[in-house]
Design a protein around this motif. Structure first.
Motif, PDB file in Angstrom:
ATOM      1  N   SER A   2       0.827  -1.208   0.000  1.00  0.00           N
ATOM      2  CA  SER A   2       0.000   0.000   0.000  1.00  0.00           C
ATOM      3  C   SER A   2       0.864   1.262   0.000  1.00  0.00           C
ATOM      4  O   SER A   2       0.479   2.279  -0.589  1.00  0.00           O
ATOM      5  N   GLU A   5       1.815   1.781  -3.592  1.00  0.00           N
ATOM      6  CA  GLU A   5       0.686   2.342  -4.338  1.00  0.00           C
ATOM      7  C   GLU A   5       0.503   3.832  -4.027  1.00  0.00           C
ATOM      8  O   GLU A   5       0.249   4.636  -4.922  1.00  0.00           O
ATOM      9  N   LEU A   6       0.639   4.193  -2.759  1.00  0.00           N
ATOM     10  CA  LEU A   6       0.524   5.596  -2.370  1.00  0.00           C
ATOM     11  C   LEU A   6       1.637   6.426  -3.007  1.00  0.00           C
ATOM     12  O   LEU A   6       1.396   7.530  -3.511  1.00  0.00           O
ATOM     13  N   THR A   7       2.837   5.868  -3.017  1.00  0.00           N
ATOM     14  CA  THR A   7       3.971   6.560  -3.635  1.00  0.00           C
ATOM     15  C   THR A   7       3.714   6.807  -5.115  1.00  0.00           C
ATOM     16  O   THR A   7       3.961   7.901  -5.629  1.00  0.00           O
ATOM     17  N   LEU A   8       3.206   5.805  -5.805  1.00  0.00           N
ATOM     18  CA  LEU A   8       2.941   5.967  -7.235  1.00  0.00           C
ATOM     19  C   LEU A   8       1.826   6.981  -7.488  1.00  0.00           C
ATOM     20  O   LEU A   8       1.859   7.721  -8.466  1.00  0.00           O
ATOM     21  N   ARG A   9       0.847   7.031  -6.586  1.00  0.00           N
ATOM     22  CA  ARG A   9      -0.258   7.982  -6.733  1.00  0.00           C
ATOM     23  C   ARG A   9       0.233   9.427  -6.638  1.00  0.00           C
ATOM     24  O   ARG A   9      -0.271  10.315  -7.308  1.00  0.00           O
ATOM     25  N   TYR A  10       1.230   9.655  -5.795  1.00  0.00           N
ATOM     26  CA  TYR A  10       1.745  11.014  -5.581  1.00  0.00           C
ATOM     27  C   TYR A  10       3.189  11.131  -6.063  1.00  0.00           C
ATOM     28  O   TYR A  10       3.985  11.883  -5.522  1.00  0.00           O
ATOM     29  N   HIS A  12       4.550  12.583  -8.502  1.00  0.00           N
ATOM     30  CA  HIS A  12       4.999  13.904  -8.955  1.00  0.00           C
ATOM     31  C   HIS A  12       5.513  14.766  -7.815  1.00  0.00           C
ATOM     32  O   HIS A  12       6.100  15.809  -8.062  1.00  0.00           O
ATOM     33  N   GLU A 124      -1.820  11.679   3.476  1.00  0.00           N
ATOM     34  CA  GLU A 124      -2.443  11.676   2.153  1.00  0.00           C
ATOM     35  C   GLU A 124      -3.164  12.994   1.882  1.00  0.00           C
ATOM     36  O   GLU A 124      -3.113  13.519   0.769  1.00  0.00           O
ATOM     37  N   CYS A 127      -0.532  15.407   0.893  1.00  0.00           N
ATOM     38  CA  CYS A 127      -0.080  15.119  -0.472  1.00  0.00           C
ATOM     39  C   CYS A 127      -1.067  15.673  -1.498  1.00  0.00           C
ATOM     40  O   CYS A 127      -0.663  16.240  -2.519  1.00  0.00           O
ATOM     41  N   LYS A 128      -2.354  15.522  -1.245  1.00  0.00           N
ATOM     42  CA  LYS A 128      -3.372  16.047  -2.167  1.00  0.00           C
ATOM     43  C   LYS A 128      -3.258  17.560  -2.299  1.00  0.00           C
ATOM     44  O   LYS A 128      -3.329  18.107  -3.398  1.00  0.00           O
TER      45      LYS A 128
END
Length: 181
Positions: A2, A5-10, A12, A124, A127-128
């Motif tokens: 997880s 996955e979180l790393t890939l989501r953010y 950038h 998170e 990050c958003k």
């Protein structure tokens, strides 16, 4: 897993220059470091840097170690390859088809000892906010960022950018500070 996955989501928001792609293959998780967008003269350095970051983060997260059992690099074996072995804990394959770290899927599925749902939610949310701020940036800062990105390895200095933008270096600096950049 997880965390990955979180790393890939953010992604950038990271300082990585390679693009990461994750592939599940049975009990193996392959993290491919795509260096195709990196100028040739910088590729080896950038891949070394980004792969070291992966291992460093994994060491911070997993008390049992990063769980890497294979490492492949597309560049030739450097004269200092013993430093790779010392840092990664294994001898990488060089002149490979691509750059990839292969880890145990079962190790990546282990719960993190410091896992905390409240901390995850707060991180998170932050990050958003950062990603929205980063992607919505416009104006002079966006113009400068685009010019720097197009320059590749031949990164222009502040004086060159100012001249290209038709302003003094002092004005460029002040306007970037005004945009909180």
């Amino acid at each position: 897993r997880s965390v990955l996955e979180l790393t890939l989501r953010y992604f950038h928001l990271t300082f990585a220059f390679t693009q990461f792609h994750v592939q599940e293959r049975g009990d193996e998780t392959h993290i491919v470091l795509d260096d195709s967008g990196i100028p040739e003269a910088l590729r080896q350095f950038v891949v070394e840097r980004d792969s070291a970051a992966i291992v460093t983060v994994q060491r911070d997260l997993f008390s049992s170690g990063p769980g890497l059992f294979e490492l492949h690099f597309s560049h030739p074996e450097p004269t200092y390859s013993r430093l790779y072995e010392s840092f990664y804990g294994l001898h990488p394959t060089f002149n490979a088809a691509d750059n990839r770290a292969i880890a145990s899927t079962s190790t990546l599925a282990e719960p993190l000892p410091q896992a905390n749902e409240l901390a995850l939610k707060a991180a998170e949310d932050q990050c958003k906010i950062l990603l929205n701020k980063h992607t919505s940036r416009a104006g002079l800062a966006a113009n400068v960022r685009d010019r720097l990105a197009r320059s590749g390895a031949q990164m222009p200095g502040m004086s060159v950018l100012a001249r290209e933008l038709g302003m003094t270096q002092r004005t460029l600096r002040r306007r970037l500070l005004d945009e909180e950049t």
